[in-house]
Motif scaffolding. Structure first.
Motif, PDB file in Angstrom:
ATOM      1  N   SER A 181      50.367  -3.536  16.943  1.00 48.95           N
ATOM      2  CA  SER A 181      50.342  -4.995  16.864  1.00 48.95           C
ATOM      3  C   SER A 181      48.982  -5.502  16.385  1.00 48.95           C
ATOM      4  N   ASP A 182      47.981  -4.616  16.318  1.00 53.23           N
ATOM      5  CA  ASP A 182      46.645  -4.984  15.845  1.00 53.23           C
ATOM      6  C   ASP A 182      46.114  -3.864  14.966  1.00 53.23           C
ATOM      7  N   LEU A 183      46.422  -3.946  13.680  1.00 54.07           N
ATOM      8  CA  LEU A 183      46.068  -2.889  12.742  1.00 54.07           C
ATOM      9  C   LEU A 183      44.568  -2.613  12.722  1.00 54.07           C
ATOM     10  N   ALA A 184      43.752  -3.645  12.715  1.00 52.16           N
ATOM     11  CA  ALA A 184      42.291  -3.458  12.658  1.00 52.16           C
ATOM     12  C   ALA A 184      41.776  -2.727  13.897  1.00 52.16           C
ATOM     13  N   GLU A 185      42.239  -3.119  15.080  1.00 48.36           N
ATOM     14  CA  GLU A 185      41.816  -2.449  16.317  1.00 48.36           C
ATOM     15  C   GLU A 185      42.233  -0.981  16.310  1.00 48.36           C
ATOM     16  N   SER A 186      43.461  -0.723  15.881  1.00 47.79           N
ATOM     17  CA  SER A 186      43.965   0.651  15.855  1.00 47.79           C
ATOM     18  C   SER A 186      43.191   1.516  14.874  1.00 47.79           C
ATOM     19  N   VAL A 187      42.960   0.996  13.678  1.00 51.45           N
ATOM     20  CA  VAL A 187      42.197   1.750  12.676  1.00 51.45           C
ATOM     21  C   VAL A 187      40.815   2.077  13.228  1.00 51.45           C
ATOM     22  N   ASP A 188      40.159   1.120  13.843  1.00 47.59           N
ATOM     23  CA  ASP A 188      38.828   1.340  14.407  1.00 47.59           C
ATOM     24  C   ASP A 188      38.861   2.453  15.464  1.00 47.59           C
ATOM     25  N   PHE A 189      39.848   2.435  16.352  1.00 49.70           N
ATOM     26  CA  PHE A 189      39.944   3.453  17.401  1.00 49.70           C
ATOM     27  C   PHE A 189      40.178   4.835  16.806  1.00 49.70           C
ATOM     28  N   TRP A 190      41.106   4.940  15.886  1.00 45.23           N
ATOM     29  CA  TRP A 190      41.415   6.243  15.287  1.00 45.23           C
ATOM     30  C   TRP A 190      40.220   6.793  14.504  1.00 45.23           C
ATOM     31  N   ILE A 191      39.455   5.926  13.868  1.00 46.70           N
ATOM     32  CA  ILE A 191      38.299   6.377  13.097  1.00 46.70           C
ATOM     33  C   ILE A 191      37.136   6.718  14.028  1.00 46.70           C
ATOM     34  N   ARG A 192      36.710   5.774  14.850  1.00 44.71           N
ATOM     35  CA  ARG A 192      35.522   5.999  15.692  1.00 44.71           C
ATOM     36  C   ARG A 192      35.808   6.872  16.908  1.00 44.71           C
ATOM     37  N   GLY A 193      37.038   6.843  17.424  1.00 44.18           N
ATOM     38  CA  GLY A 193      37.361   7.636  18.600  1.00 44.18           C
ATOM     39  C   GLY A 193      37.878   9.022  18.277  1.00 44.18           C
ATOM     40  N   LEU A 194      38.849   9.086  17.371  1.00 54.29           N
ATOM     41  CA  LEU A 194      39.532  10.346  17.101  1.00 54.29           C
ATOM     42  C   LEU A 194      39.019  11.090  15.865  1.00 54.29           C
ATOM     43  N   GLY A 195      38.120  10.481  15.098  1.00 54.72           N
ATOM     44  CA  GLY A 195      37.509  11.180  13.980  1.00 54.72           C
ATOM     45  C   GLY A 195      38.303  11.198  12.690  1.00 54.72           C
ATOM     46  N   PHE A 196      39.244  10.288  12.544  1.00 57.23           N
ATOM     47  CA  PHE A 196      39.998  10.176  11.296  1.00 57.23           C
ATOM     48  C   PHE A 196      39.212   9.330  10.299  1.00 57.23           C
ATOM     49  N   PHE A 197      39.662   9.292   9.060  1.00 60.67           N
ATOM     50  CA  PHE A 197      39.094   8.385   8.066  1.00 60.67           C
ATOM     51  C   PHE A 197      40.241   7.683   7.351  1.00 60.67           C
ATOM     52  N   ASP A 198      39.935   6.558   6.754  1.00 63.18           N
ATOM     53  CA  ASP A 198      40.916   5.754   6.030  1.00 63.18           C
ATOM     54  C   ASP A 198      41.075   6.349   4.637  1.00 63.18           C
ATOM     55  N   LEU A 199      42.170   7.083   4.426  1.00 65.25           N
ATOM     56  CA  LEU A 199      42.435   7.661   3.106  1.00 65.25           C
ATOM     57  C   LEU A 199      42.771   6.542   2.126  1.00 65.25           C
ATOM     58  N   PHE A 200      43.624   5.615   2.557  1.00 66.98           N
ATOM     59  CA  PHE A 200      43.857   4.394   1.793  1.00 66.98           C
ATOM     60  C   PHE A 200      44.599   3.392   2.660  1.00 66.98           C
ATOM     61  N   SER A 201      44.485   2.142   2.298  1.00 69.98           N
ATOM     62  CA  SER A 201      45.151   1.069   3.036  1.00 69.98           C
ATOM     63  C   SER A 201      45.845   0.129   2.066  1.00 69.98           C
ATOM     64  N   VAL A 202      46.928  -0.445   2.524  1.00 65.30           N
ATOM     65  CA  VAL A 202      47.593  -1.561   1.858  1.00 65.30           C
ATOM     66  C   VAL A 202      47.430  -2.719   2.835  1.00 65.30           C
ATOM     67  N   PRO A 203      46.582  -3.698   2.507  1.00 67.33           N
ATOM     68  CA  PRO A 203      46.273  -4.759   3.468  1.00 67.33           C
ATOM     69  C   PRO A 203      47.518  -5.349   4.139  1.00 67.33           C
ATOM     70  N   ASP A 204      47.443  -5.415   5.458  1.00 68.13           N
ATOM     71  CA  ASP A 204      48.499  -5.977   6.303  1.00 68.13           C
ATOM     72  C   ASP A 204      49.823  -5.216   6.235  1.00 68.13           C
ATOM     73  N   ARG A 205      49.836  -4.025   5.620  1.00 71.09           N
ATOM     74  CA  ARG A 205      51.082  -3.258   5.485  1.00 71.09           C
ATOM     75  C   ARG A 205      50.983  -1.879   6.127  1.00 71.09           C
ATOM     76  N   LEU A 206      49.894  -1.160   5.841  1.00 68.88           N
ATOM     77  CA  LEU A 206      49.724   0.172   6.424  1.00 68.88           C
ATOM     78  C   LEU A 206      48.319   0.676   6.166  1.00 68.88           C
ATOM     79  N   THR A 207      47.901   1.602   7.004  1.00 72.60           N
ATOM     80  CA  THR A 207      46.675   2.366   6.778  1.00 72.60           C
ATOM     81  C   THR A 207      47.031   3.833   6.938  1.00 72.60           C
ATOM     82  N   HIS A 208      46.698   4.602   5.898  1.00 69.33           N
ATOM     83  CA  HIS A 208      46.935   6.048   5.915  1.00 69.33           C
ATOM     84  C   HIS A 208      45.637   6.709   6.367  1.00 69.33           C
ATOM     85  N   LEU A 209      45.682   7.312   7.553  1.00 67.68           N
ATOM     86  CA  LEU A 209      44.520   7.985   8.114  1.00 67.68           C
ATOM     87  C   LEU A 209      44.680   9.492   8.002  1.00 67.68           C
ATOM     88  N   ARG A 210      43.533  10.171   7.927  1.00 69.99           N
ATOM     89  CA  ARG A 210      43.556  11.638   7.873  1.00 69.99           C
ATOM     90  C   ARG A 210      42.301  12.181   8.521  1.00 69.99           C
TER      91      ARG A 210
END
Length: 168
Positions: free
Chosen positions: A41-70
């Motif tokens: 329900s909060d894409l920005a919060e989730s992306v931040d957690f997965w990147i800073r907490g779990l060590g993923f990076f944003d491979l690419f994003s489609v604004p307000d549609r999806l973020t592909h993390l790896r």
């Protein structure tokens, strides 16, 4: 006769040692053999957690549609807009790491969301595992293989299941 054979050369997971070095984040493009889609329900919060907490990076994003993390090769997650689960489901998704990363991930996740981790716990299959509940209420397990000790309880457990370790 068995139809299985060693294929460790196609995996990014290093041989389990106490000083194993994780592979670099993988930025190549490939046909994904597996990925998980997680509604948030909060894409920005989730992306931040997965990147800073779990060590993923944003491979690419489609604004307000999806973020592909790896993270490593074959560790892909799609975060998509949607309803946050009311509680963590019984199903989980697991990602390999090395032993030295377990504590780092636990600390980073706890800093972002106190109380979101459980463990780490030694498992009978000779791994150390940390459970994280993400902002989306997904259950993520980070798992690190431990060096094989043929005299350990875990080695005995594996042999009891018909799985021989190195040198057995």
């Amino acid at each position: 006769m068995t139809d299985t054979y060693p294929a460790f050369d196609i995996s990014p997971v290093p041989v389990p040692t106490t000083d194993a070095v994780p592979p670099e984040q993988f930025r190549g493009l490939y046909g994904m053999p597996m990925f998980v889609s997680i509604p948030t329900s909060d894409l920005a919060e989730s992306v931040d957690f997965w990147i800073r907490g779990l060590g993923f990076f944003d491979l690419f994003s489609v604004p307000d549609r999806l973020t592909h993390l790896r993270r490593w090769a074959f560790q892909d997650v799609l975060l998509v807009p949607g309803e946050r689960a009311g509680s963590p489901p019984s199903v989980s998704v697991s990602f390999a790491c090395v032993l030295s990363q377990i504590g780092q991930i636990a600390n980073a996740c706890e800093e972002l969301r106190p109380g979101c981790t459980s463990g780490p716990h030694v498992k009978p299959w000779n791994s150390l595992e940390l459970e994280i509940v993400t902002p989306e209420n997904a259950r993520v397990i980070v798992t690190a293989a431990r060096p094989y000790d043929p005299n350990s309880v875990e080695a005995e457990h594996l042999r009891g299941m018909g799985i021989d370790g190195p040198g057995d």
